[in-house]
Scaffold this active site. Structure first.
Site, PDB file in Angstrom:
ATOM      1  N   GLU A 178       9.728   6.357   0.630  1.00 55.27           N
ATOM      2  CA  GLU A 178       9.068   5.118   0.193  1.00 55.27           C
ATOM      3  C   GLU A 178       8.623   5.265  -1.272  1.00 55.27           C
ATOM      4  O   GLU A 178       8.482   4.284  -1.986  1.00 55.27           O
ATOM      5  CB  GLU A 178       7.867   4.793   1.092  1.00 55.27           C
ATOM      6  CG  GLU A 178       7.538   3.316   1.085  1.00 55.27           C
ATOM      7  CD  GLU A 178       6.532   2.892   2.138  1.00 55.27           C
ATOM      8  OE1 GLU A 178       6.632   1.768   2.631  1.00 55.27           O
ATOM      9  OE2 GLU A 178       5.629   3.689   2.466  1.00 55.27           O
ATOM     10  N   LYS A 217      -5.191  -0.823   5.645  1.00 50.14           N
ATOM     11  CA  LYS A 217      -5.697  -1.027   4.284  1.00 50.14           C
ATOM     12  C   LYS A 217      -5.896  -2.519   4.010  1.00 50.14           C
ATOM     13  O   LYS A 217      -6.942  -2.945   3.551  1.00 50.14           O
ATOM     14  CB  LYS A 217      -4.688  -0.419   3.294  1.00 50.14           C
ATOM     15  CG  LYS A 217      -5.081  -0.517   1.854  1.00 50.14           C
ATOM     16  CD  LYS A 217      -4.101   0.285   0.995  1.00 50.14           C
ATOM     17  CE  LYS A 217      -4.282  -0.007  -0.479  1.00 50.14           C
ATOM     18  NZ  LYS A 217      -3.340   0.716  -1.322  1.00 50.14           N
ATOM     19  N   HIS A 228      20.228  24.162  18.216  1.00 49.19           N
ATOM     20  CA  HIS A 228      21.077  23.883  19.378  1.00 49.19           C
ATOM     21  C   HIS A 228      21.618  22.463  19.328  1.00 49.19           C
ATOM     22  O   HIS A 228      22.072  21.943  20.341  1.00 49.19           O
ATOM     23  CB  HIS A 228      20.279  24.101  20.670  1.00 49.19           C
ATOM     24  CG  HIS A 228      19.834  25.522  20.804  1.00 49.19           C
ATOM     25  ND1 HIS A 228      20.536  26.445  21.548  1.00 49.19           N
ATOM     26  CD2 HIS A 228      18.800  26.185  20.238  1.00 49.19           C
ATOM     27  CE1 HIS A 228      19.933  27.627  21.455  1.00 49.19           C
ATOM     28  NE2 HIS A 228      18.878  27.492  20.658  1.00 49.19           N
ATOM     29  N   LYS A 270       9.642  -8.322   5.639  1.00 49.20           N
ATOM     30  CA  LYS A 270       8.403  -8.926   6.164  1.00 49.20           C
ATOM     31  C   LYS A 270       8.471 -10.450   6.037  1.00 49.20           C
ATOM     32  O   LYS A 270       8.109 -11.179   6.952  1.00 49.20           O
ATOM     33  CB  LYS A 270       7.190  -8.426   5.361  1.00 49.20           C
ATOM     34  CG  LYS A 270       6.731  -7.028   5.698  1.00 49.20           C
ATOM     35  CD  LYS A 270       5.425  -6.754   4.982  1.00 49.20           C
ATOM     36  CE  LYS A 270       5.067  -5.288   5.011  1.00 49.20           C
ATOM     37  NZ  LYS A 270       3.952  -4.946   4.147  1.00 49.20           N
ATOM     38  N   GLU A 296       1.875  -5.956  12.769  1.00 48.60           N
ATOM     39  CA  GLU A 296       1.959  -5.056  13.925  1.00 48.60           C
ATOM     40  C   GLU A 296       0.567  -4.571  14.325  1.00 48.60           C
ATOM     41  O   GLU A 296       0.202  -4.570  15.510  1.00 48.60           O
ATOM     42  CB  GLU A 296       2.832  -3.830  13.589  1.00 48.60           C
ATOM     43  CG  GLU A 296       4.286  -4.134  13.306  1.00 48.60           C
ATOM     44  CD  GLU A 296       4.563  -4.459  11.837  1.00 48.60           C
ATOM     45  OE1 GLU A 296       3.620  -4.886  11.118  1.00 48.60           O
ATOM     46  OE2 GLU A 296       5.715  -4.313  11.404  1.00 48.60           O
ATOM     47  N   GLY A 300      -1.023   3.649   0.595  1.00 49.14           N
ATOM     48  CA  GLY A 300      -0.984   3.818   2.051  1.00 49.14           C
ATOM     49  C   GLY A 300      -0.467   5.178   2.475  1.00 49.14           C
ATOM     50  O   GLY A 300      -1.064   5.880   3.289  1.00 49.14           O
ATOM     51  N   ARG A 301       0.676   5.583   1.906  1.00 46.18           N
ATOM     52  CA  ARG A 301       1.289   6.843   2.351  1.00 46.18           C
ATOM     53  C   ARG A 301       0.588   8.068   1.778  1.00 46.18           C
ATOM     54  O   ARG A 301       0.991   9.200   2.050  1.00 46.18           O
ATOM     55  CB  ARG A 301       2.788   6.854   2.031  1.00 46.18           C
ATOM     56  CG  ARG A 301       3.116   6.622   0.571  1.00 46.18           C
ATOM     57  CD  ARG A 301       4.596   6.318   0.382  1.00 46.18           C
ATOM     58  NE  ARG A 301       4.914   5.888  -0.978  1.00 46.18           N
ATOM     59  CZ  ARG A 301       4.783   4.637  -1.412  1.00 46.18           C
ATOM     60  NH1 ARG A 301       4.308   3.700  -0.612  1.00 46.18           N
ATOM     61  NH2 ARG A 301       5.117   4.322  -2.645  1.00 46.18           N
TER      62      ARG A 301
HETATM   63  C1  G6Q Z   1       2.528   2.985   2.432  1.00 45.70           C
HETATM   64  C2  G6Q Z   1       2.905   1.635   2.752  1.00 45.70           C
HETATM   65  C3  G6Q Z   1       2.864   1.278   4.217  1.00 45.70           C
HETATM   66  C4  G6Q Z   1       1.505   0.895   4.750  1.00 45.70           C
HETATM   67  C5  G6Q Z   1       1.681   0.154   6.071  1.00 45.70           C
HETATM   68  C6  G6Q Z   1       0.379  -0.238   6.701  1.00 45.70           C
HETATM   69  O1  G6Q Z   1       2.427   3.435   1.338  1.00 45.70           O
HETATM   70  O2  G6Q Z   1       2.176   0.775   1.969  1.00 45.70           O
HETATM   71  O3  G6Q Z   1       3.405   2.279   5.046  1.00 45.70           O
HETATM   72  O4  G6Q Z   1       0.700   2.013   4.907  1.00 45.70           O
HETATM   73  O5  G6Q Z   1       2.476  -0.966   5.863  1.00 45.70           O
HETATM   74  O6  G6Q Z   1      -0.338  -1.058   5.857  1.00 45.70           O
HETATM   75  P1  G6Q Z   1      -1.847  -1.385   6.163  1.00 45.70           P
HETATM   76  O7  G6Q Z   1      -2.617  -0.121   6.106  1.00 45.70           O
HETATM   77  O8  G6Q Z   1      -2.271  -2.360   5.108  1.00 45.70           O
HETATM   78  O9  G6Q Z   1      -1.891  -1.976   7.537  1.00 45.70           O
END
Ligand code: G6Q
Length: 567
Positions: A365, A216, A396, A524, A222, A279-280
């Site tokens: 989250e 996003k 199990h 971060k 990463e 994002g989520r």
């Molecule tokens: C979700 C969070 C988080 C996000 C990641 C990746 O709600 O904001 O999990 O999706 O940190 O972020 P980017 O899509 O910006 O790389």
């Protein structure tokens, strides 16, 4: 509850409200009830406490509830203005108040196409335009028309993303594998540990690989590190590729055009989404691109339709017959009154094995917060710990604790009746295990029953008496059963949307902003500083003795290893 170090003067008033106090009073009686008695007293219990939505059945009869409990829980939901808040969300109001954003993942799957406004702009045309752009692109790749630099069709999709840009699409691709394109494979790279990208790349040929860089912000450390590694692998591979060939093998999904272009991806190959998609909650947006490539646009649309159907159910059904509301309020019943700390998601469908990880993020989250929407300290527990794994394997492994441990752990059992690999023997065994577990958790095994069984097994009396307490099951462990007829794209869409709305309702009751995630910031920021210290090999910032000790140990080991390699 963990106390805050900075005590905020203002405290959330929830626990002194009439609905909450009434539930507290009711809990004193309800905690003594055993579900076995409730079932015995009411032969219609299943009928009264189960609901059907399309091909999905929710059985919530194996819960420690009575009609009175439910009435009081719905009173609490009404007191929290769940219905009004729900309408605000669907109408595009900026309910993410700390970031000043609307929350409109529901618009992404608004298959009725009714206008949805953000800042006076109807967002449906741009959602539809993006879907169309994705359809054109994915059709080309899937039909073999989209050719790589060597003139060969794409055979492998690699999604590079993390968190919301990884967990949703990877869970969807895994869940709907039976619908996948027969000659396309998909891999997901999220971890910055080079092991993952190296292991993935080692199986690939650059000329037939398409990278989908999903981010996003397009600034996530990463993801950008992995994307650069992939680009370098591509450019330095065996083929004589140039920067111009990147366009055939790298596409981006983002809200940040500038950063995408800076990375070297043509904005024509960028698929967009918007800041009102968290994002989520983004698997319904262009973040679904890798799922669309793998499963096809038709199936993705069915996924959206399934979610839209659940949105309509959530929007229109009275609270009393509203699946997400029921699940949410049951969660609050156990979390806030029985003080259950966690809740387990147990799929009895191998293809749903990534669902627990997906829901861990979606739930924790969103509602892992200790300050309410108005900046007041919560004086009650909020988001529960969500965990889980494939149920049959768990039987199990960790089910011992569910059956005889000291904690109350409400569970969601999720099963599908018609398997995509319909071998009757396997199917029957799987289903009987699922049914047996919810029954066992509910009814337990009394001392008398246990004694009788030991007697039948011919165990001598004195030995039997010793073993008895260990073999006794208290039972009364609550579970919901969510049964899909078949794990189709439509059913999966409804299932995920149901959980999203459950999380929303709980956030409303706890008066949280479920759509920000400030809690991920601190780590971060500290990472940046420590990385600088590792790269410069200099102590630039002050740390506690533990962090400093670990940093020194890391440097020492690495130096020893480098020296070894140099000699
Ligand atoms: C979700 C969070 C988080 C996000 C990641 C990746 O709600 O904001 O999990 O999706 O940190 O972020 P980017 O899509 O910006 O790389």
């Amino acid at each position: 509850m963990r106390p805050l170090r900075v005590i905020l003067n203002a405290k959330s008033p929830l626990i002194n409200t009439p609905a909450w106090l009434a539930l507290l009073e009711h809990y004193k009686k309800a905690k003594k009830l055993h579900m076995v008695d409730l079932f015995e007293k009411d032969p219609e219990r299943f009928k009264r406490y189960s609901l059907q939505f399309n091909d999905m059945l929710l059985d919530y009869s194996k819960n420690r509830i009575t009609d009175e409990t439910l009435t009081l829980l719905f009173d609490l939901a009404r007191q929290a203005k769940v219905e009004e808040s729900r309408d605000s969300m669907f109408n595009g109001e900026k309910i993410n108040n700390t970031e000043g954003r609307a929350v409109l993942h529901t618009a992404l799957r608004n298959r009725s196409n009714t206008p949805v406004f953000v800042d006076d702009e109807n967002v449906m045309p741009k959602i539809n335009a993006e879907l169309e752009k994705m359809q054109i692109f994915t059709n080309k790749v899937r039909s073999g028309q989209w050719l790589g630099y060597a003139g060969l069709p794409i055979t492998h999709i690699v999604n590079i993303g993390i968190g919301g840009s990884d967990l949703g699409p990877s869970m969807v691709c895994r869940a709907l594998k039976p619908y996948a394109h027969p000659s396309l494979k998909v891999s997901f790279v999220s971890n910055v540990d080079a092991t993952q990208i190296e292991q993935t790349l080692s199986k690939l040929r650059p000329e037939t690989t398409l990278f989908v860089i999903s981010s996003k912000t397009f600034t996530t450390q990463e993801t950008i590190t992995n994307a650069n590694t992939a680009k370098e692998w591509f450019l330095t591979g065996p083929g004589k590729v140039t920067n111009d060939d990147i366009a055939k093998h790298f596409v981006a999904v983002s809200t940040n055009k500038e950063a995408v272009e800076k990375f070297g991806i043509d904005s024509a190959n960028m698929f967009r989404f918007w800041d009102w998609v968290g994002g989520r909650y983004s698997l319904w947006s262009a973040i679904g691109l890798s799922s669309i490539l793998y499963l096809g646009m038709d199936n993705f649309i069915k996924l959206l339709e399934g979610a839209h159907a659940m949105d309509n159910h959530f929007r229109t059904e009275p609270l009393e017959t509203n699946m997400p509301v029921i699940l949410a309020m049951l969660g609050i019943w156990y979390g806030n009154f029985f003080h259950a700390e966690s809740s387990a998601v147990l799929p009895y469908d191998h293809n749903l094995r990534l669902l627990p990880a997906y829901l861990e993020q979606a739930d924790m989250e969103s509602n892992g917060k200790s300050v309410d929407k108005d900046g007041r300290q919560t004086t009650y527990s909020t988001g529960k710990i969500i965990w889980g794994a494939e149920g049959i394997n768990g039987q199990h492994a960790f089910y011992q604790l569910l059956h005889q441990g000291t904690r109350l752990i409400p569970t969601d059992f999720i099963a599908s009746i018609i398997s995509h690999h319909c071998d009757e023997t396997h199917c029957n065994i799987l289903t009987s295990n699922f049914l047996a577990q919810t029954e066992a958790l509910m009814r337990g095994r009394s001392m008398e029953e246990t004694r009788e069984q030991l007697k039948e097994a011919g165990i001598e009396l004195h030995k039997a008496e010793k073993r008895l307490p260990h073999m006794f099951f208290e039972g009364n462990q609550p579970s919901n059963s969510i049964v899909l007829k078949k794990l189709t794209p439509h059913a999966l869409g409804s299932l995920i949307a149901m959980y999203e709305h459950k999380i929303f309702v709980q956030g409303c009751v706890w008066n949280l902003n479920s759509y920000d995630q400030w809690g991920v910031e601190l780590g971060k920021n500290l990472t940046k500083k420590i990385l600088e210290e590792i790269e410069t090999n200099d102590d630039l910032y002050e740390h506690d003795s533990s962090t400093q000790g670990l940093l020194d140990w890391f440097r020492k080991c690495r130096k020893e290893e480098q020296n070894k390699q140099n000699n």
